[in-house]
Design an enzyme around this catalytic site. Structure first.
Site, mmCIF file in Angstrom:
data_model
loop_
_atom_site.group_PDB
_atom_site.id
_atom_site.type_symbol
_atom_site.label_atom_id
_atom_site.label_comp_id
_atom_site.label_asym_id
_atom_site.label_seq_id
_atom_site.Cartn_x
_atom_site.Cartn_y
_atom_site.Cartn_z
ATOM 1 N N HIS A 222 0.802 -1.236 0.000
ATOM 2 C CA HIS A 222 0.000 0.000 0.000
ATOM 3 C C HIS A 222 0.840 1.295 0.000
ATOM 4 O O HIS A 222 1.053 1.909 -1.042
ATOM 5 C CB HIS A 222 -0.946 0.044 1.207
ATOM 6 C CG HIS A 222 -1.994 -1.021 1.220
ATOM 7 N ND1 HIS A 222 -2.902 -1.210 0.215
ATOM 8 C CD2 HIS A 222 -2.290 -1.959 2.161
ATOM 9 C CE1 HIS A 222 -3.727 -2.214 0.522
ATOM 10 N NE2 HIS A 222 -3.364 -2.689 1.693
HETATM 11 C C1 BDR Z 1 -4.229 1.853 3.964
HETATM 12 O O1 BDR Z 1 -4.843 1.682 5.236
HETATM 13 C C2 BDR Z 1 -3.875 1.457 6.226
HETATM 14 O O2 BDR Z 1 -4.205 0.315 6.962
HETATM 15 C C3 BDR Z 1 -2.558 1.260 5.537
HETATM 16 O O3 BDR Z 1 -1.489 1.803 6.277
HETATM 17 C C4 BDR Z 1 -2.744 1.987 4.235
HETATM 18 O O4 BDR Z 1 -2.403 3.342 4.360
HETATM 19 C C5 BDR Z 1 -4.606 0.705 3.065
HETATM 20 O O5 BDR Z 1 -5.978 0.655 2.885
#
Ligand code: BDR
Ligand code: CA
Length: 339
Positions: A259
């Site tokens: 992500h």
């Molecule tokens: C996003 O949500 C958070 O849990 C992660 O750090 C990332 O920024 C992914 O959906």
């Protein structure tokens, strides 16, 4: 001879970045990628609630910087809750109760918070260096929304904003349509998408394409023999257990989604991405809360809210997976940590 990865050896103009974050395992991965990348200069870390409380996010940012030998980088504490909706409980089962996969112990760190709020820090830096600062925002967007309230000219003072959040074609990860960062503060997100930033959205459409195996982080830790990469390896192993429990194709390589690191890949290597440009609005309530809706056809819709006053966002739709994974590996394996 291998090209040097040292910041002083690069000819490209570095991106001067405020990293707005809720560390968080993939946030930590992204921070270390940014510190290691020769084209990125982190000028501040602004924290927010999200994966953990804002207090824990700030503690983690200070710690991650300290153990990587970057205590000089300012860290601020930001918003503790969404602008309008009630705060959700932090997802301990994904990032650990401490946000870093439940570390068994921490060494003492002496760096302390900058006294300003995250929003004030963003505004101060934007005013001090007009047109130079990029914000890479990988948590809920309350800090940027507050910064806009403090300085309505912020979109023209910043060079660009890259947001990890949202989804256009890909299903959501907290509901069938919503991605976590946007869902955590949909009102703030709608303000940010509507503000007129030079804005790139790096959402689940691309982050769900890049699966990183824990073995890569084991290899990085083995290579550096350093507390920072040991900590990252520990955190990623915890995070990968969660994702591997959820998706068989991720379990097949005991991996996780990167992500937040993809936001920095998009900053430094935009050529790896196929993008579409269009107006984005966020559903702020109801079953679709947190959905990022994109106007993908040039139609004058009868419903209001999609007029040309809504600025355009560049949305990443496809990513070159092998090139991105190689870049992440090469960057984190480079000589970015002191002894
Ligand atoms: C996003 O949500 C958070 O849990 C992660 O750090 C990332 O920024 C992914 O959906
Ligand atoms: Ca995050």
């Amino acid at each position: 001879m291998e090209p040097s990865n040292r910041k002083t050896m690069t000819n490209t103009r570095p991106h001067r970045v405020i990293y707005d974050t809720d560390p968080g395992v993939d946030d930590a991965m992204a921070l270390y990628f940014a510190l290691a990348h020769p084209a990125v200069e982190i000028v501040g870390v602004t924290t927010t609630f999200g994966n953990v409380t804002v207090e824990q996010a700030a503690r983690n940012a200070l710690y991650l910087l300290a153990i990587a030998g970057r205590e000089h980088i300012p860290v601020t504490r930001g918003v503790a809750a969404p602008l309008v909706k009630h705060a959700e409980a932090p997802p301990d089962h994904i990032h650990g109760a401490d946000g870093l996969g439940n570390l068994a112990q921490r060494i003492a760190n002496r760096n302390t918070l900058d006294p300003r709020s995250s929003a004030q820090f963003i505004v101060d830096m934007a005013r001090q260096y007009p047109g130079e600062i990029s914000v890479v925002a990988v948590g809920p967007l309350g800090n940027l929304a507050l910064a806009l309230a403090l300085e309505p000219q912020l979109p023209s003072l910043l060079r660009q904003v890259v947001v990890m959040g949202g989804a256009v074609m890909e299903p959501g990860n907290v509901s069938p349509v919503a991605e976590a960062n946007i869902w955590n503060d949909p009102h703030a997100a709608d303000l940010v998408f509507g503000a007129g930033f030079q804005l790139t959205m790096v959402g689940l459409d691309v982050t769900h394409q890049v699966i990183l195996p824990v073995s890569l982080f084991a290899q990085i830790a083995q290579h550096h023999q350093h507390l920072a990469t040991d900590t990252l390896h520990h955190a990623v192993a915890f995070y990968a257990d969660f994702y591997s429990g959820l998706y068989p194709h991720v379990a097949a390589i005991h991996g996780c989604f990167g992500h937040d690191v993809l936001a920095f890949v998009a900053l430094t290597h935009p050529e790896f991405f196929t993008t579409e440009t269009g107006r984005i609005r966020v559903a702020v309530e109801g079953l679709a809360q947190g959905q990022t809706m994109m106007r993908r056809k040039d139609i004058a819709y009868p419903q209001s809210g999609w007029e040309s006053t809504v600025p355009e966002t560049r949305v990443c739709m496809q990513v070159q997976v092998p090139a991105s994974k190689q870049l992440i590996e090469r960057t984190l394996m480079s000589q970015w940590l002191g002894a």
